[in-house]
Enzyme design. Structure first.
Site, PDB file in Angstrom:
ATOM      1  CD  GLU A 293     -57.623  37.630 -74.439  1.00 51.63           C
ATOM      2  OE1 GLU A 293     -58.539  37.209 -73.707  1.00 51.63           O
ATOM      3  OE2 GLU A 293     -56.809  38.487 -74.062  1.00 51.63           O
ATOM      4  CB  ILE A 294     -56.503  30.491 -78.013  1.00 54.48           C
ATOM      5  CG1 ILE A 294     -57.560  30.607 -79.108  1.00 54.48           C
ATOM      6  CG2 ILE A 294     -56.465  29.067 -77.442  1.00 54.48           C
ATOM      7  CD1 ILE A 294     -57.338  29.659 -80.288  1.00 54.48           C
TER       8      ILE A 294
END
Ligand SMILES: *[C@@H]1O[C@H](CO)[C@@H](O)[C@H](O)[C@H]1NC(C)=O
Length: 435
Positions: A293-294
């Site tokens: 995830e960013i």
């Protein structure tokens, strides 16, 4: 059976065709209208183009960094796996950008882990111990009942469901990590797991680009959730939306599969099944795989998300079922984010377990920059795999014999639909049998 057949026969005699046909027609029309009411609006323009043209760029080292950090939850026993990940991200990205890594553990750190990982990390590394109160049963959950349930879930063979720590971890990543003092000062995070590989060079700063373009959530892989891990999650979420008057966004529509049952059946029978809302429509189970995830932590720190998490937490499903943070994050993004705020990093090569995403390389020297001195700095021998017309990757090293390339693209297509003008209705069923 005999009375039923007799009943049908007598009905056929008593109900004339001119009654049956209009009822059937009205029922069919109602079903079609209902399905149409769940259609996903086509955006006026593509809303999730790649941030840059295909291939590599010279990393812009002078550009200001974002307020961001990597986050990795690891156990002392995962030292080797953690090093695989950190070496990979350093080589493919962080050698140029130097973002800090925050390591999290629910136990005291082993000094060997700290010294080896501190050395492997190029930027600053901090080693935090997660406070007990965010890694344990909340007061309203009876620990004995929860442990019994966890044991029973484990006995069904559902992956990780028998491990108490796994349940704490899912709850922690769903509602707690972004409040830790060590992460409070950051806005952006990039989540890492032990034993992950980044397969392409990332030659731009994804945090800065997400900020610049108003994105809040970025992912690489989308796939189906294991239905048995969360039979009641979607219903709870849909009920929350109804109670709060949250209007379904285009992303929410994309994640729901409209029911094809006629109204009375849909409303009174289908709605009793798992993964259905009160009107009988279903969750597709499609979600973003949250081990990559960013994202913007302020999305999760928002009052709406916090209230949603607290509501879910009170339902007990983190323990009495095995609700995963991937499903919870994805449902919340579908509920509260505009599709244009979600980004698919199709140019980032990523492997975790046996699933990966790895794009073909953009062809030509202008795309791969073989002479770049800055790119040579990531300790790389320049041995990237095939360049192909239409390829988008920068120096990707893809071993396509090694596993599944993304998941049969059903979920990816589905979750990207609100952002794209392409419509591929016909090809979906085909892909399932002939990917
Ligand atoms: C990591 O290494 C640096 C440089 O050698 C040192 O200054 C720092 O104190 C170390 N950090 C930890 C947590 O050991």
């Amino acid at each position: 059976m005999v009375p039923l057949r007799r009943l049908l026969r007598s009905m056929r005699r008593r109900v004339p065709l001119w009654v049956v046909l209009p009822v059937l027609a009205a029922g069919t029309l109602e079903v079609l209208l209902h399905a149409a009411s769940w259609s996903v609006p086509v955006p006026a323009a593509e809303q999730d183009a790649a941030f840059f043209p295909p291939g590599c760029r010279e990393p812009d080292l002078a550009q200001a960094r974002a307020n961001a950090a990597f986050v990795m939850l690891a156990r002392n026993s995962e030292r080797r796996e953690a090093k695989v990940t950190v070496r990979s991200i350093e080589r493919q990205f962080n050698a140029w950008y130097g973002y800090p890594i925050v390591f999290l553990n629910d136990e005291e750190w082993d000094p060997a882990f700290v010294s080896e990982l501190n050395e492997t990390a190029g930027g600053k590394a901090v080693f935090e111990v997660i406070p007990r109160d965010v890694w344990s049963f909340p007061d309203w959950v009876d620990p004995e009942a929860a442990r019994r349930s966890i044991k029973a879930q484990g006995e069904t063979g559902l992956q990780h469901a028998g491990q108490e720590g796994y349940h704490h971890m899912c709850r922690f990543y769903s509602g707690k990590f972004y409040q830790l003092p060590a992460l409070q000062k950051y806005k952006w995070y990039w989540r890492l797991e032990p034993d992950v590989e980044f397969l392409c060079a990332v030659t731009y700063d994804p945090f800065v680009e997400m900020e610049r373009r108003g994105k809040v959530y970025g992912f690489t892989i989308a796939l189906w959730e294991l239905g048995d891990s969360c039979p009641s999650l979607f219903r709870e979420a849909a009920d929350w939306m109804d109670a709060r008057g949250v209007r379904p966004t285009a992303l929410w529509r994309a994640t729901v599969s409209a029911s094809w049952a006629p109204w009375p059946l849909r409303r009174w029978l289908m709605s009793l099944l798992a993964h259905r809302d009160a009107r009988g429509d279903a969750w597709s189970l499609c979600h973003y795989w949250s081990n990559f995830e960013i994202a913007d932590m302020d999305f999760f720190r928002s009052r709406e998300y916090q209230a949603f998490f607290d509501y879910l937490d009170r339902k007990g499903g983190f323990y009495f079922e095995r609700w995963g943070d991937a499903a919870v994050h994805s449902i919340a993004v579908a509920m509260y984010a505009d599709p244009a705020q979600v980004h698919h990093f199709e140019d980032i090569g990523y492997r975790h377990d046996h699933l990966y995403q790895c794009p073909a390389n953009a062809p030509g020297e202008a795309a791969q920059l073989p002479g770049s001195e800055v790119l040579a700095r990531g300790e790389r021998d320049p041995k990237w795999t095939a360049e192909e017309p239409g390829g988008i990757g920068c120096r990707c090293e893809c071993d396509r014999s090694k596993g599944t390339r993304n998941h049969p693209e059903y979920c990816l297509d589905r979750l990207k639909r609100p952002n794209t003008r392409k419509r591929r209705w016909i090809t979906w069923p085909l892909r399932l049998v002939w990917p």
